[in-house]
Design a protein around this motif. Structure first.
Motif, PDB file in Angstrom:
ATOM      1  N   PHE A 194       0.819  -1.216   0.000  1.00 12.21           N
ATOM      2  CA  PHE A 194       0.000   0.000   0.000  1.00 12.21           C
ATOM      3  C   PHE A 194       0.855   1.268   0.000  1.00 12.21           C
ATOM      4  O   PHE A 194       0.537   2.240  -0.680  1.00 12.21           O
ATOM      5  N   ALA A 195       1.929   1.227   0.772  1.00 16.61           N
ATOM      6  CA  ALA A 195       2.756   2.432   0.891  1.00 16.61           C
ATOM      7  C   ALA A 195       3.335   2.854  -0.454  1.00 16.61           C
ATOM      8  O   ALA A 195       3.384   4.051  -0.782  1.00 16.61           O
ATOM      9  N   LYS A 196       3.777   1.896  -1.265  1.00 19.67           N
ATOM     10  CA  LYS A 196       4.391   2.220  -2.557  1.00 19.67           C
ATOM     11  C   LYS A 196       3.404   2.854  -3.525  1.00 19.67           C
ATOM     12  O   LYS A 196       3.804   3.494  -4.494  1.00 19.67           O
ATOM     13  N   ARG A 197       2.121   2.683  -3.254  1.00 21.59           N
ATOM     14  CA  ARG A 197       1.113   3.263  -4.143  1.00 21.59           C
ATOM     15  C   ARG A 197       0.752   4.695  -3.771  1.00 21.59           C
ATOM     16  O   ARG A 197       0.090   5.388  -4.544  1.00 21.59           O
ATOM     17  N   VAL A 198       1.172   5.127  -2.598  1.00 18.40           N
ATOM     18  CA  VAL A 198       0.833   6.490  -2.176  1.00 18.40           C
ATOM     19  C   VAL A 198       2.070   7.298  -1.768  1.00 18.40           C
ATOM     20  O   VAL A 198       1.968   8.506  -1.532  1.00 18.40           O
ATOM     21  N   ARG A 212       2.757   1.331   8.823  1.00 21.19           N
ATOM     22  CA  ARG A 212       2.071   0.203   9.431  1.00 21.19           C
ATOM     23  C   ARG A 212       0.877   0.702  10.258  1.00 21.19           C
ATOM     24  O   ARG A 212      -0.214   0.146  10.216  1.00 21.19           O
ATOM     25  N   THR A 213       1.104   1.791  10.986  1.00 25.34           N
ATOM     26  CA  THR A 213       0.031   2.407  11.770  1.00 25.34           C
ATOM     27  C   THR A 213      -1.045   2.981  10.862  1.00 25.34           C
ATOM     28  O   THR A 213      -2.250   2.837  11.126  1.00 25.34           O
ATOM     29  N   ILE A 214      -0.615   3.602   9.749  1.00 19.91           N
ATOM     30  CA  ILE A 214      -1.572   4.184   8.805  1.00 19.91           C
ATOM     31  C   ILE A 214      -2.432   3.096   8.176  1.00 19.91           C
ATOM     32  O   ILE A 214      -3.654   3.250   8.024  1.00 19.91           O
ATOM     33  N   VAL A 215      -1.796   1.979   7.811  1.00 23.53           N
ATOM     34  CA  VAL A 215      -2.533   0.864   7.203  1.00 23.53           C
ATOM     35  C   VAL A 215      -3.571   0.316   8.181  1.00 23.53           C
ATOM     36  O   VAL A 215      -4.712   0.029   7.809  1.00 23.53           O
ATOM     37  N   LYS A 216      -3.201   0.181   9.458  1.00 24.33           N
ATOM     38  CA  LYS A 216      -4.145  -0.303  10.472  1.00 24.33           C
ATOM     39  C   LYS A 216      -5.325   0.657  10.623  1.00 24.33           C
ATOM     40  O   LYS A 216      -6.486   0.237  10.710  1.00 24.33           O
ATOM     41  N   ASP A 217      -5.007   1.971  10.637  1.00 23.03           N
ATOM     42  CA  ASP A 217      -6.091   2.962  10.756  1.00 23.03           C
ATOM     43  C   ASP A 217      -7.019   2.909   9.547  1.00 23.03           C
ATOM     44  O   ASP A 217      -8.250   2.979   9.681  1.00 23.03           O
ATOM     45  N   ALA A 218      -6.418   2.783   8.354  1.00 23.67           N
ATOM     46  CA  ALA A 218      -7.216   2.707   7.129  1.00 23.67           C
ATOM     47  C   ALA A 218      -8.082   1.449   7.131  1.00 23.67           C
ATOM     48  O   ALA A 218      -9.248   1.477   6.711  1.00 23.67           O
ATOM     49  N   ARG A 219      -7.512   0.347   7.618  1.00 23.79           N
ATOM     50  CA  ARG A 219      -8.270  -0.904   7.718  1.00 23.79           C
ATOM     51  C   ARG A 219      -9.496  -0.713   8.607  1.00 23.79           C
ATOM     52  O   ARG A 219     -10.614  -1.100   8.241  1.00 23.79           O
ATOM     53  N   ASN A 220      -9.285  -0.088   9.780  1.00 22.29           N
ATOM     54  CA  ASN A 220     -10.406   0.112  10.715  1.00 22.29           C
ATOM     55  C   ASN A 220     -11.483   1.000  10.116  1.00 22.29           C
ATOM     56  O   ASN A 220     -12.685   0.716  10.251  1.00 22.29           O
ATOM     57  N   GLN A 221     -11.059   2.069   9.460  1.00 24.27           N
ATOM     58  CA  GLN A 221     -12.036   2.973   8.853  1.00 24.27           C
ATOM     59  C   GLN A 221     -12.816   2.274   7.744  1.00 24.27           C
ATOM     60  O   GLN A 221     -14.032   2.433   7.615  1.00 24.27           O
ATOM     61  N   PHE A 222     -12.105   1.497   6.932  1.00 15.98           N
ATOM     62  CA  PHE A 222     -12.740   0.792   5.814  1.00 15.98           C
ATOM     63  C   PHE A 222     -13.804  -0.182   6.332  1.00 15.98           C
ATOM     64  O   PHE A 222     -14.942  -0.194   5.853  1.00 15.98           O
ATOM     65  N   ILE A 223     -13.431  -0.985   7.341  1.00 13.17           N
ATOM     66  CA  ILE A 223     -14.367  -1.967   7.895  1.00 13.17           C
ATOM     67  C   ILE A 223     -15.556  -1.279   8.549  1.00 13.17           C
ATOM     68  O   ILE A 223     -16.715  -1.671   8.359  1.00 13.17           O
ATOM     69  N   ASN A 224     -15.282  -0.220   9.315  1.00 13.20           N
ATOM     70  CA  ASN A 224     -16.369   0.493   9.990  1.00 13.20           C
ATOM     71  C   ASN A 224     -17.351   1.102   8.994  1.00 13.20           C
ATOM     72  O   ASN A 224     -18.570   1.089   9.202  1.00 13.20           O
ATOM     73  N   GLU A 225     -16.816   1.654   7.903  1.00 15.67           N
ATOM     74  CA  GLU A 225     -17.692   2.249   6.892  1.00 15.67           C
ATOM     75  C   GLU A 225     -18.559   1.190   6.215  1.00 15.67           C
ATOM     76  O   GLU A 225     -19.740   1.419   5.941  1.00 15.67           O
TER      77      GLU A 225
END
Length: 353
Positions: A194-198, A212-225
């Motif tokens: 994911f990092a290499k794409r942004v 790694r922290t950003i990916v975890k946060d994005a994961r949580n937001q994605f699932i919650n949405e």
């Protein structure tokens, strides 16, 4: 009785039966033979189900597999059974492994009456795989599992189609496990993906940890949405149902009652159970301050059940032939499936009247 109903009826009896089962033989009689019977094979016909099937292996003679199901004259499904309290292990699978290699079997099943592990020979012909392509827990049975079990019924089992089905199930299961692990504990490769794409600069160690922290946060937001969108859709459907004309022809008034997510989930479970005998649009929900009622044809004269979830101990209210409510304590929404017959019986009563 349809296959789904038979399976759920068997599942409902397992907790009680397993309390009184302590040996392998008792497990076979109480839990495993009934399942084989539900699958459509006559356990009392030795031309169809062979108990203690002899499967000699090399210099070892007289080895027996617990059951062999014969299809078109060949033992194509083997059952190796353990007692209900047994933890299924690789060693026990190795016994089935030996039997599998000296028979024309297409499926080997290792079970303790609750867990069923299905093996095939995807990696090497006539050599049972180390890993099962399917595992089913009868005490945590999903609708998807029932459909997979149906593939092994007498009327549906297709040896020629088994390989493609087993491959799909095996790798789907393994990919889901990988996804779950990566979502819970993202590996370096997963984070880099994911990092290499942004991020177009070199990923140093501290940058990688930050991502790694950003990916975890994005994961949580994605699932919650995703969850919120599903809940909004469910709430929207429920609101439309409530706004439909009630018995007296007037829309129901908003009295401050809030239908919880758990009540909605239970409602859709009940609708799913009853879809086997009536159209889903005949089942409606009407919430009150004391309980959440599920009705037939949107009329209070035809209560199907009541969800009493407003206290610490949840109760399901089911109705007998006299329309008298029985309050049953439940601990999990999955418990609703145990009362499928009661829910269907009250529908049949109303329709017969």
């Amino acid at each position: 009785m349809e296959f789904s109903e038979q399976i759920k009826s068997l599942v409902a009896r397992i907790p009680k039966l397993s309390e009184n089962v302590s040996t392998e033989e008792a497990t076979k009689n109480a839990l495993i033979m009934p399942l084989i019977n539900v699958l459509g094979y006559n356990v009392f016909d030795p031309t169809e189900v062979i108990p203690e099937y002899t499967a000699d292996h090399g210099t070892k003679k007289g080895e027996k597999v617990d059951y062999a199901i014969v299809i078109n004259g060949e033992p194509l499904i083997l059952f190796e059974c353990k007692d209900v309290n047994s933890e299924l292990s690789n060693q026990q699978a190795s016994q089935l492994f030996r039997y599998y290699s000296v028979t024309p079997a297409k499926v080997g099943i290792l079970t303790n009456g609750i867990i069923y592990r299905f093996f095939s020979d995807l990696d090497s012909p006539n050599k049972m795989d180390d890993k099962p392509f399917l595992e089913i827990n009868m005490l945590n049975l999903r609708e998807k599992d029932i459909q997979e079990l149906k593939r092994f019924t007498k009327e549906s089992f297709d040896p020629d189609d088994l390989t493609s089905v087993a491959i799909s199930l095996k790798y789907t299961h393994e990919i889901m496990n990988i996804l779950q692990e990566e979502l819970e504990n993202p590996s370096d490769d997963f984070v880099r993906f994911f990092a290499k794409r942004v991020y177009d600069r070199p990923l140093k160690k501290n940058t990688l940890e930050r991502f790694r922290t950003i990916v975890k946060d994005a994961r949580n937001q994605f699932i919650n949405e995703k969850i919120n969108n599903r809940l909004k859709l469910a709430m929207s459907d429920h609101k439309e149902e409530q706004e439909e004309t009630s018995e007296n022809g007037t829309p129901e008034e908003d009295n401050g009652i809030v239908t919880t997510v758990e009540e909605l989930e239970a409602y859709y479970i009940v609708r799913g159970i009853l879809r086997e005998i009536i159209p889903a649009n005949r089942v409606s929900l009407r919430d009150t301050k004391g309980y959440c009622g599920i009705l037939l044809d949107n009329t209070n004269r035809k209560p199907i059940c009541r969800l009493r979830f407003n206290t610490k101990q949840k109760h399901l209210g089911v109705f007998n032939d006299n329309k008298k409510e029985e309050k049953i304590p439940i601990n999990d929404l999955a418990d609703l499936y145990n009362y499928s017959d009661s829910l269907k019986n009250i529908i049949k009563l109303y329709d017969s009247q």
